[in-house]
Design a protein around this motif. Structure first.
Motif, PDB file in Angstrom:
ATOM      1  N   ASN A  54       0.816  -1.489   0.227  1.00 52.07           N
ATOM      2  CA  ASN A  54       0.076   0.099   0.178  1.00 52.07           C
ATOM      3  C   ASN A  54       0.889   1.237  -0.070  1.00 52.07           C
ATOM      4  O   ASN A  54       0.520   2.723   0.041  1.00 52.07           O
ATOM      5  CB  ASN A  54      -0.787   0.200   1.264  1.00 52.07           C
ATOM      6  CG  ASN A  54      -2.373  -1.124   1.366  1.00 52.07           C
ATOM      7  OD1 ASN A  54      -2.390  -1.254   0.039  1.00 52.07           O
ATOM      8  ND2 ASN A  54      -2.507  -1.411   2.076  1.00 52.07           N
ATOM      9  N   VAL A  55       2.314   1.750   0.152  1.00 53.06           N
ATOM     10  CA  VAL A  55       2.758   2.021  -0.348  1.00 53.06           C
ATOM     11  C   VAL A  55       3.438   2.621  -1.890  1.00 53.06           C
ATOM     12  O   VAL A  55       4.048   1.873  -2.629  1.00 53.06           O
ATOM     13  CB  VAL A  55       4.151   1.854   0.366  1.00 53.06           C
ATOM     14  CG1 VAL A  55       5.382   2.950   1.008  1.00 53.06           C
ATOM     15  CG2 VAL A  55       4.010   1.793   2.051  1.00 53.06           C
ATOM     16  N   ASP A  56       3.143   3.912  -2.283  1.00 48.83           N
ATOM     17  CA  ASP A  56       3.676   4.032  -3.082  1.00 48.83           C
ATOM     18  C   ASP A  56       5.191   4.464  -3.374  1.00 48.83           C
ATOM     19  O   ASP A  56       6.076   4.502  -3.717  1.00 48.83           O
ATOM     20  CB  ASP A  56       2.548   5.406  -4.744  1.00 48.83           C
ATOM     21  CG  ASP A  56       1.391   4.516  -4.577  1.00 48.83           C
ATOM     22  OD1 ASP A  56       1.394   2.832  -4.559  1.00 48.83           O
ATOM     23  OD2 ASP A  56       0.445   5.056  -4.569  1.00 48.83           O
ATOM     24  N   VAL A  57       5.067   5.658  -2.280  1.00 49.28           N
ATOM     25  CA  VAL A  57       6.277   6.229  -2.168  1.00 49.28           C
ATOM     26  C   VAL A  57       6.457   7.167  -0.293  1.00 49.28           C
ATOM     27  O   VAL A  57       5.199   7.027  -0.138  1.00 49.28           O
ATOM     28  CB  VAL A  57       6.356   8.260  -2.754  1.00 49.28           C
ATOM     29  CG1 VAL A  57       7.676   8.970  -2.310  1.00 49.28           C
ATOM     30  CG2 VAL A  57       6.205   7.157  -3.971  1.00 49.28           C
ATOM     31  N   PRO A  84       1.489  17.738  -7.012  1.00 50.56           N
ATOM     32  CA  PRO A  84       0.750  17.334  -7.785  1.00 50.56           C
ATOM     33  C   PRO A  84       0.849  16.028  -7.926  1.00 50.56           C
ATOM     34  O   PRO A  84       2.083  15.443  -7.878  1.00 50.56           O
ATOM     35  CB  PRO A  84       0.927  18.397  -8.707  1.00 50.56           C
ATOM     36  CG  PRO A  84       1.650  19.628  -8.988  1.00 50.56           C
ATOM     37  CD  PRO A  84       2.760  19.044  -7.301  1.00 50.56           C
ATOM     38  N   GLY A  85      -0.423  15.154  -8.037  1.00 50.67           N
ATOM     39  CA  GLY A  85      -0.102  13.873  -7.999  1.00 50.67           C
ATOM     40  C   GLY A  85      -0.400  13.278  -6.523  1.00 50.67           C
ATOM     41  O   GLY A  85      -0.427  12.221  -6.596  1.00 50.67           O
ATOM     42  N   ASN A 216      -4.673   8.741  -9.238  1.00 44.75           N
ATOM     43  CA  ASN A 216      -4.818   7.725 -10.199  1.00 44.75           C
ATOM     44  C   ASN A 216      -4.100   8.235 -11.558  1.00 44.75           C
ATOM     45  O   ASN A 216      -3.895   9.340 -11.824  1.00 44.75           O
ATOM     46  CB  ASN A 216      -6.528   7.524 -10.873  1.00 44.75           C
ATOM     47  CG  ASN A 216      -6.998   6.846  -9.679  1.00 44.75           C
ATOM     48  OD1 ASN A 216      -6.252   5.976  -8.964  1.00 44.75           O
ATOM     49  ND2 ASN A 216      -8.472   7.721  -9.877  1.00 44.75           N
ATOM     50  N   GLY A 217      -3.586   7.127 -12.100  1.00 44.22           N
ATOM     51  CA  GLY A 217      -2.337   7.296 -13.561  1.00 44.22           C
ATOM     52  C   GLY A 217      -1.171   8.149 -13.644  1.00 44.22           C
ATOM     53  O   GLY A 217      -0.713   8.593 -13.660  1.00 44.22           O
ATOM     54  N   ARG A 224       8.164   9.964  -6.843  1.00 46.99           N
ATOM     55  CA  ARG A 224       8.741   9.828  -6.627  1.00 46.99           C
ATOM     56  C   ARG A 224       9.882  11.456  -6.439  1.00 46.99           C
ATOM     57  O   ARG A 224      10.578  11.987  -5.717  1.00 46.99           O
ATOM     58  CB  ARG A 224       9.736   8.471  -6.015  1.00 46.99           C
ATOM     59  CG  ARG A 224      11.284   8.907  -5.532  1.00 46.99           C
ATOM     60  CD  ARG A 224      11.684   7.620  -5.996  1.00 46.99           C
ATOM     61  NE  ARG A 224      12.214   7.923  -6.988  1.00 46.99           N
ATOM     62  CZ  ARG A 224      12.787   6.838  -8.416  1.00 46.99           C
ATOM     63  NH1 ARG A 224      12.661   6.097  -7.717  1.00 46.99           N
ATOM     64  NH2 ARG A 224      12.967   7.874  -9.547  1.00 46.99           N
ATOM     65  N   ASN A 225      10.035  11.129  -7.889  1.00 43.12           N
ATOM     66  CA  ASN A 225      11.438  12.302  -8.328  1.00 43.12           C
ATOM     67  C   ASN A 225      10.365  13.899  -7.397  1.00 43.12           C
ATOM     68  O   ASN A 225      11.123  14.599  -7.684  1.00 43.12           O
ATOM     69  CB  ASN A 225      11.272  12.021 -10.322  1.00 43.12           C
ATOM     70  CG  ASN A 225      11.363  11.011 -10.274  1.00 43.12           C
ATOM     71  OD1 ASN A 225      12.815  10.334  -9.039  1.00 43.12           O
ATOM     72  ND2 ASN A 225      11.523  10.596 -11.066  1.00 43.12           N
TER      73      ASN A 225
END
Length: 840
Positions: A54-57, A84-85, A216-217, A224-225
């Motif tokens: 469940n960790v994206d970053v 953003p994002g 989403n997307g 991360r960047n």
């Protein structure tokens, strides 16, 4: 010639089985090691993939070597949310939290963490029962903690964190996806956020990390960047996949070392197996003297005879490798299952796999070891003259001069390599020296065999069967020596380790009795995020004021950096008390309280660093933003106490990871009973079950108890080598019975009863086993003493021998001899007298 070899092999099925069994066990250990580590590696990879699903970053503070990470602030979370994002950004709090069981003792695991966190409700944890904590005195616990501690919703649970024991109400129990109680046997608990921050990080409004969810997307790498660009260089920003891989790689690196250890013991087992195979083929060649001589007289060349014996070895090695690989797969799977279920590991195993390394190593090791062991007997077989076909007896044993000289040279080479290895701290030289020394001793063993076997046999030769058994064990020194050498290897290694551990225990006891002039010692048994268990300074103040206490001091401790070098540092509450209780003597300067930026150190460390009184030393402390420079205030004379330790002023502990006391030392007033003072001090530490108050003997016992665990582990791992050696005794006796079939028939014909035959074989077996044990004890004691001498500078100043344990090994060897004799003795007793007399 090929057909003759195969027929000869198949006609002696018992010989085939006995020859292959030792190789099977060694190969089983090798292949099982690879299967086990491969299974565990894939299981841990799956575990961390699940943990970070469940960790994206993830955002965490950047860790600088030697410095404590600076916790994240709410501003950092706000900055991440503005990128953003980012769909969501949640602050996580995590730290050490050790639960206390219903028995009043701190709950432990087999290496899995014990931690606390803030309950966010956004991770993969799902509430199984009850609800999330809402008040400061409420917690929700992991399902594994609840089941192992027998806690349920509504119960009270006490926890140790950065603060002393606090009690909370359990409002809920949570689990992980799929109904799993834990991810890997961890004991976890969650608080409300403010409580978690105070108890786990020691500050308000701070976080350990930030978990970021992508919109989403939005790709993880792009997010991360973007987050890294927003926060700047003071943070570690990683994707969930990267974190999972890093955690798995750390575990797998540890498993590699574990695998090397298992393979090392497998190598020992195979080394022992070489003795057995060598002995087996030597006996086979002796028994087949007439057969091989007839082949020579019929035109077989020496090369064909060598090829015949080597082919037999190849077939045995091939069969043993196949069986050993299959057994290893089963053993690896069984050990993985045990690892995942015993000791609270609770690891969900990946499917059992067979890596190519297991297959290749099994066949390479099994076949090569067997063929190497068969080379010498094969060469001996090729030298059999055709005229030997007309003899009834096997070729007589050769003189021992050459093998004795060779053995002495090899043993000397091994001892030299071992000495250089210890001097240069080179593991390859040490292990190589031990291996070569073993070979040298094995080559010398035939010279010792006859007199020692005769001496040992006298204890059992009170009857005619005993006398015959003694003479049988001495009639072929080479055979007896090789059989005993197999047992020698295992026992010598265990004895060597026992001597080292006994010497270490004796050194600690002498140190405690001589140089440490304290009556009571307060210390912890647990660990808190890599730090020893500790207690608050005000407790030490109360201890000093306790009735019967003459003086007391304690210290905080931590690792500090001098450049790239890691050093151990303590900050005592009283230098004069430390000087008095530890018997410190000045070498340079006066031992006196240290000023704010002074330090002290022992003369050996000062010499190593090139320091003298007035010299400066720059150190990086964990909580200090910049390195601090200290001036050497005094240097104390070399002693076994505080070796390699820096002594810093008490105020320096504020820059340690924890400034709490990790050890304290007390002296009681003259005429006061130590036990009475101990009873008065113990209630002051009731809120910290990890801390114990012990007298010197109890402290020594606690310190050395880990030695017993190490010895037990080595005994278990070396048990396989000893088992193979037992098979060697069985193998030798069984083949010897076949070789002496006619002799045994004649003994039965002239009146020897079956029970007497069995007694004769048993005496022979016991004599060989005890001979191997005596050799092992002697060689092991020598190795242990050499190791202790090499470790003299590390604090092991005394040499101790575990006499009781060594006697036990002798008794075990005698029992092993009796057990090993059962099958060969029964076979010998059941021989048909007329058939045996007619046997050729």
């Amino acid at each position: 010639m090929f057909k003759a070899t195969i027929k000869s092999l198949l006609s002696r099925k018992l010989r085939l089985v006995l020859s292959a069994l030792a190789v099977v066990l060694g190969v089983m250990f090798v292949s099982g090691s690879f299967v086990l580590t491969d299974t565990l590696q894939r299981s841990f990879t799956d575990l961390f993939s699940s943990a970070f699903a469940n960790v994206d970053v993830s955002v965490s503070p950047k860790t600088e070597k030697g410095k404590e990470p600076v916790p994240l602030t709410p501003q950092a979370i706000a900055d991440v949310k503005s990128v953003p994002g980012v769909a969501s950004a949640v602050g996580d709090v995590q730290g050490s939290a050790r639960p206390i069981g219903k028995n009043g003792k701190v709950m432990t695991t087999s290496g899995a963490p014990r931690f606390g966190a803030n309950w966010t409700g956004t991770g993969q944890e799902k509430i199984r029962e009850g609800r999330a904590p809402q008040a400061d005195n409420e917690v929700i616990v992991g399902a594994y903690l609840a089941s192992s501690g027998q806690f349920k919703v509504g119960d009270d649970i006490s926890l140790l964190t950065l603060e002393p024991k606090k009690t909370f109400k359990i409002t809920g129990i949570y689990e992980y996806a799929g109904g799993r109680e834990s991810l890997g046997g961890e004991l976890s608990v969650a608080f409300t956020e403010p409580v978690a921050q105070q108890l786990l990080l020691g500050k308000k409004d701070v976080y350990s990390s930030i978990t970021v969810t992508a919109a989403n997307g939005q790709s993880e790498d792009a997010l991360r960047n973007a987050v890294a660009a927003k926060l700047g260089s003071g943070y570690e920003v990683k994707t969930g996949a990267t974190l999972a891989k890093e955690q798995a790689d750390q575990i797998n690196e540890g498993l590699k070392f574990f695998n090397y250890v298992l393979l090392g013991f497998a190598g020992i087992a195979l080394f022992v197996g070489i003795f057995i195979i060598l002995n087996t083929f030597s006996i086979i060649v002796a028994q087949r003297t007439r057969e091989l001589a007839l082949l020579r007289s019929m035109g077989a060349s020496r090369r064909q005879v060598i090829g015949s014996v080597v082919l037999e070895a190849f077939v045995i090695g091939l069969i043993a490798s196949i069986v050993g690989l299959g057994a290893g797969i089963g053993v690896g799977a069984l050990l993985a299952k045990i690892f995942s279920s015993v000791g609270g590991t609770n690891l969900q195993l990946a499917g059992i796999g067979v890596p190519m390394s297991a297959v290749i190593s099994s066949f390479a090791v099994g076949i090569v070891v067997t063929m190497i062991a068969a080379v010498m007997p094969a060469l001996r077989a090729s030298r059999i003259a055709p005229v030997a076909a007309m003899r009834e007896a096997a070729t007589p044993d050769r003189p021992l001069t050459k093998i004795t000289i060779t053995g002495a040279l090899v043993a000397a080479a091994g001892g030299t390599a071992l000495g250089f290895g210890f001097r240069q701290a080179s593991l390859p030289l040490i292990f190589g020296g031990i291996l070569v020394a073993f070979i040298g001793v094995a080559l010398l063993t035939p010279l010792l065999s006859k007199p020692m076997v005769s001496l040992i046999g006298r204890l059992l030769s009170w009857s005619m069967p005993g006398l015959l058994g003694r003479r049988n064990s001495a009639r072929n020194p080479r055979r007896t020596a090789i059989t005993a050498a197999a047992l020698m290897v295992g026992i010598s290694l265990i004895t060597g380790v026992s001597v080292v551990l006994t010497s270490a225990t004796k050194s600690i006891e002498k140190l405690a009795a001589g140089q440490i002039q304290t009556d009571l010692i307060i210390s912890g048994e647990g660990q808190m995020e890599g730090m020893p268990a500790s207690f608050k300074r005000d407790v030490l103040t109360k201890v000093e004021q306790t009735e019967g206490v003459s003086s007391a001091f304690g210290w905080a401790s931590d690792g500090v950096l001098q450049g790239e070098d890691q050093l151990f540092a303590i900050a005592p509450t009283s230098v004069p008390a430390m000087k008095q209780m530890f018997g410190l003597k000045p070498k340079h300067g006066d031992i006196a309280p240290l000023k704010e930026n002074q330090l002290a150190l022992p003369e050996d460390l000062a010499s190593e660093k090139g320091l003298s009184v007035g010299s400066t030393l720059t150190l990086q402390l964990a909580r200090s933003e910049e390195p601090r420079t200290f001036t050497v205030g005094f240097i104390w004379a070399k002693t076994q106490v505080l070796q390699g330790a820096l002594v810093l002023p008490e105020s320096a502990s504020r820059d340690f990871r924890s400034d709490q006391i990790v050890q304290a030392f007390l002296q009681v007033k003259p005429g006061t009973a130590v036990a009475d003072v101990q009873k008065r001090v113990e209630p002051l530490l009731a809120d910290n079950p990890e801390i114990t108050v012990q007298d010197r003997s109890g402290f020594v016992k606690q310190t050395t108890s880990q030695f017993d665990t190490v010895l037990l582990m080595i005994q278990i791992l070396l048990a396989l080598a000893i088992l193979i050696a037992v098979l060697g005794v069985i193998n030798t006796l069984a083949l010897s019975v076949i070789e002496r079939t006619r002799e045994l028939g004649l003994l039965r014909a002239i009146g020897m009863r079956r029970a007497q035959v069995m007694r004769m074989i048993t005496v022979e077996s016991v004599v060989i086993s005890v001979f191997g044990a005596v050799l092992g004890l002697a060689v092991g004691a020598a190795l242990g003493v050499a190791t202790v001498q090499a470790l003299k500078d590390q604090g092991i100043s005394e040499i101790g021998f575990p006499w009781v344990t060594m006697v036990q090994y002798l008794v075990v060897a005698a029992v092993v001899g009796v057990i090993a004799a059962i099958l060969p003795a029964i076979r010998a007793a059941r021989l048909n007298v007329l058939d045996a007399i007619a046997y050729e």
